[in-house]
Design a protein around this motif. Structure first.
Motif, short mmCIF file in Angstrom:
data_model
loop_
_atom_site.label_atom_id
_atom_site.label_comp_id
_atom_site.label_asym_id
_atom_site.label_seq_id
_atom_site.Cartn_x
_atom_site.Cartn_y
_atom_site.Cartn_z
N LEU A 278 4.66 10.93 -3.27
CA LEU A 278 3.53 10.21 -2.69
C LEU A 278 2.26 10.98 -3.05
O LEU A 278 2.03 12.10 -2.58
CB LEU A 278 3.70 10.10 -1.17
N ASN B 244 -1.71 11.57 -3.21
CA ASN B 244 -2.98 11.30 -2.52
C ASN B 244 -4.11 11.91 -3.35
O ASN B 244 -4.42 13.10 -3.25
CB ASN B 244 -2.96 11.88 -1.11
N LEU C 143 -4.22 6.39 -3.08
CA LEU C 143 -2.79 6.63 -2.89
C LEU C 143 -1.98 5.99 -4.02
O LEU C 143 -2.34 4.94 -4.55
CB LEU C 143 -2.33 6.04 -1.55
N VAL D 71 2.38 6.02 -5.80
CA VAL D 71 3.79 6.39 -5.67
C VAL D 71 4.39 6.55 -7.05
O VAL D 71 4.15 5.71 -7.94
CB VAL D 71 4.57 5.34 -4.87
N CYS E 115 9.12 13.38 -1.26
CA CYS E 115 9.81 12.62 -0.21
C CYS E 115 11.20 12.21 -0.72
O CYS E 115 11.39 11.95 -1.91
CB CYS E 115 9.03 11.36 0.17
N PRO F 295 10.82 4.64 -1.75
CA PRO F 295 9.48 4.44 -1.15
C PRO F 295 9.46 3.14 -0.37
O PRO F 295 10.26 2.23 -0.63
CB PRO F 295 8.56 4.37 -2.37
N ALA G 187 4.53 0.06 -0.32
CA ALA G 187 3.70 1.23 -0.62
C ALA G 187 2.73 0.95 -1.73
O ALA G 187 1.56 1.28 -1.68
CB ALA G 187 4.59 2.42 -0.97
N ASP H 266 -1.56 -0.41 -1.52
CA ASP H 266 -2.43 0.65 -2.03
C ASP H 266 -3.78 0.07 -2.41
O ASP H 266 -3.89 -0.75 -3.31
CB ASP H 266 -1.77 1.29 -3.27
#
Length: 670
Positions: free
Chosen positions: A35, A37, A43, A45, A125, A129, A133, A137
């Motif tokens: 993930l 940032n 954001l 993935v 993670c 996801p 996600a 975004d």
């Protein structure tokens, strides 16, 4: 911070990426993701696929593109191992942080670990996801962390977006994410902005001291400066604390020896607490230099168990240099403010002096009529012709017109046309180009250009030659003109006030003055009567000049005696107000008493213009007589003045020698 990368570095890796992990090493779980940032891209993935190496960096060829200048082109990689996934720093310039700790070797990742590259955070993670996600975004990133195809063609040239500078925030709050050099540079940047907003010496010193304490970790510090930072202190005794933290520093706790050494050597010192093997550097001192010479010292002390190193000394020197520059700027601003205040005071004094020179003093009906004309004429753009004898105050009238008009904010320019030859008068009026004539070493603007959007007062306009009159008339009609020796056309907006003591009508009839120019000038005519025709104004004008010259010379004079006032009013004033001014100035300088009496007045015996037949004795009453008798007295007085030379007398009188002989013979027979 290293060199800044240009846009030409975006294509291709800077160095070869490490080889891929052997295919036999599979991750223990096939469902992991990153993930991302990114403060710039938002954001995103990125899925971790078994057997695939994921690279992170600034170059477009990475799987995860980091939009941060602190990221290297190929900064780090996440690769599969026998037990899971691990991260490796690819010898990046600013390093990679995992959980806030610098990455020095390959580090296995556990769910929840946060990798920091600059201000970009990548969270490792487990599991798939969330289904929304990517769809939720706001940045529009796909699962691979790149722009969609429909946007990449349009926005491929956009490398970074910023709404504010992170360097101006509290960089120490996020110290774990930024290398030490970056923190120092950011803090110096913030300090520079803060110093630019500070306005006084103590405020500037306090800001610099706070920055130095925060950047070095010192426990306390003090800034020593002279009372006048612009002057070099002669000794350390001239230095005084202007900022300290904590606020109360006993004077005897400031190490005078260290301060003296810094000032003498003009260099920063990292001192030790003692002289043993276990001594640790605990004090830092650096000079505050103005134009290369030390004018003060910033001294810092670490805590008892603290330490300082050369990097801290480097930072302290940078803070002191920024402090010195801010002090120089404050001194320059204060000097400029003082100079501007002095200029403003001088301008105010000049305005008061100008006001003293240009009041319309008097209560006579003739003067009140002139004032009424001025008020009506000033609001217009009409050309004004002021007529009167020499010394009656024609320039005063022209200045009053200017000061009462809408052009009062513009320049008021005067030129005496009788004082210059034809060539010089043309150059003075219209200017000249470089090389236009011998001595024209540079371009010069004329009086017309100098008076643009103001008023041009031309005295003795009747002395202009016909050639200058023709060019002058075109400018009055609103046409542009050319400088002497030039070809460029100059257009100006000038109001002309002309003045003369000549009879222009006679000059027009004799062909010496252009008829069309005469009518163009005589749009509004103001005739200023001589002082002898308004004796009621003499006393008021005399007292005005008396007060002025008494103030200038410092004399304490009580005024004019009644006898002096009577003598002034009875005098015929051939020189008009100019003569009265000089008479009073001379009396103020030479008077021996507190009152100016008749004996202090020096009045001439000259005849006034148009009064050639009148004997000019001060206080003599007027006796009516015939024109013939006036002529006889004048001719006889002229003969006496030239010693009886009839030829010279006839030339002065403007008559033939034979005419003079006939008149003398006639008067001899009478």
């Amino acid at each position: 911070m290293g060199r800044r990368r240009g846009h030409d570095e975006r294509v291709g890796p800077a160095r070869a990426a490490p080889p891929a992990i052997a295919s036999g090493m599979e991750p223990s779980s096939p469902t992991h993701h990153l993930l991302v940032n990114d403060p710039v891209a938002g954001l995103g993935v990125t899925r971790l696929v078994a057997g695939q190496r994921i690279t992170l960096g600034r170059a477009p060829g990475n799987h995860v593109i980091v939009h941060d200048e602190r990221a290297s082109r190929f900064h780090a990689e996440i690769f599969p191992t026998a037990t899971g996934w691990a991260i490796r720093d690819l010898q990046s310039r600013n390093g990679t942080l995992v959980g806030g700790h610098p990455l020095t070797t390959d580090h296995p990742l556990a769910p929840g670990d946060v990798v920091a590259i600059g201000l970009t955070e990548i969270r490792y993670c487990d599991g798939d996801p969330p289904a929304d996600a990517a769809g939720d975004d706001p940045s529009g990133l796909t699962e691979t962390g790149t722009l969609p195809a429909e946007l990449s063609a349009q926005q491929a040239s956009i490398m970074h977006r910023r709404s504010h500078s992170n360097l101006l925030e509290d960089i120490h709050a996020a110290a774990v994410h930024v290398p030490r050099v970056g923190r120092a540079a950011a803090e110096l940047c913030r300090l520079a902005f803060a110093l630019g907003r500070a306005a006084d010496l103590r405020g500037i010193a306090a800001l610099a001291l706070d920055s130095a304490l925060a950047g070095t970790g010192a426990a306390r510090g003090v800034v020593l400066l002279p009372a006048d930072p612009a002057a070099a202190p002669q000794s350390i005794d001239a230095l005084q604390p202007v900022a300290a933290a904590p606020d109360a520093w006993p004077p005897n706790s400031i190490p005078a020896g260290v301060v003296a050494a810094v000032m003498a050597g003009n260099e920063a010192l990292l001192a030790e607490a003692g002289t043993g093997d276990d001594c640790r550097p605990v004090t830092l001192s650096a000079p505050v230099r103005s134009r290369g010479r030390p004018v003060g010292v910033m001294h810092l002390e670490s805590a008892t168990d603290g330490a300082a190193d050369p990097d801290d000394l480097e930072y302290l020197m940078a803070v002191c240099d920024a402090l010195a520059l801010a002090l120089d700027n404050v001194s320059a601003r204060e000097a400029l403010s003082t100079k501007l205040a002095n200029v403003a005071d001088e301008n105010e004094r000049l305005r008061r002096r100008l006001g003293e020179d240009t009041p319309m003093v008097g209560t006579s009906p003739a003067l009140q009529g002139i004032v009424g004309q001025l008020q009506r004429v000033a609001a217009t753009k009409a050309t004004v012709l002021v007529r009167g004898e020499s010394g009656v105050g024609k320039e005063l009238v022209a200045r009053a017109i200017h000061e009462s008009s809408a052009r009062r904010a513009g320049p008021f320019v005067c030129l005496n046309c009788a004082a210059l030859s034809e060539t010089l008068l043309e150059s003075e009026l219209f200017g000249h180009e470089k090389g236009a004539f011998t001595g024209a070493t540079e371009r010069k603007i004329g009086k017309f250009e100098a008076a643009h959007r103001g008023t041009l007062m031309l005295d003795e306009i009747g002395e202009m030659t016909p050639a200058i009159q023709a060019k002058f008339l075109r400018v009055l009609e609103g046409h542009p003109f050319e400088r002497v020796g030039g070809s460029g056309r100059v257009q100006v907006d000038v109001r002309v006030v002309a003045a003369t003591n000549r009879n222009l009508e006679d000059a027009v009839m004799a062909g010496g003055f252009r008829r069309d120019l005469y009518f163009r000038l005589k749009v509004v005519e103001i005739i200023v009567p001589p002082l002898r025709r308004r004796p009621e104004d003499v006393e008021a004008i005399a007292r005005h000049f008396l007060d002025r010259f008494a103030a200038e010379t410092g004399r304490k004079l009580l005024g004019l005696t009644p006898a002096a006032v009577q003598a002034l009013q009875a005098y015929h004033w051939p020189g008009n107000i100019r003569e009265l001014r000089n008479c009073i100035e001379r009396a103020v300088v030479l008077a021996t008493d507190e009152w100016i009496d008749v004996d202090d007045l020096t009045l001439s015996q000259l005849a006034a213009a148009g009064d050639s037949g009148r004997e000019a004795a001060a206080g003599e009453p007027f006796v009516p007589t015939t024109i013939e008798e006036v002529e006889r007295r004048h001719v006889m007085a002229t003969l006496e003045a030239v010693g009886g030379n009839k030829t010279k007398a006839a030339a002065i009188l403007g008559i033939e020698r034979s005419t003079l002989d006939r008149k003398l013979a006639k008067w001899a027979r009478a």
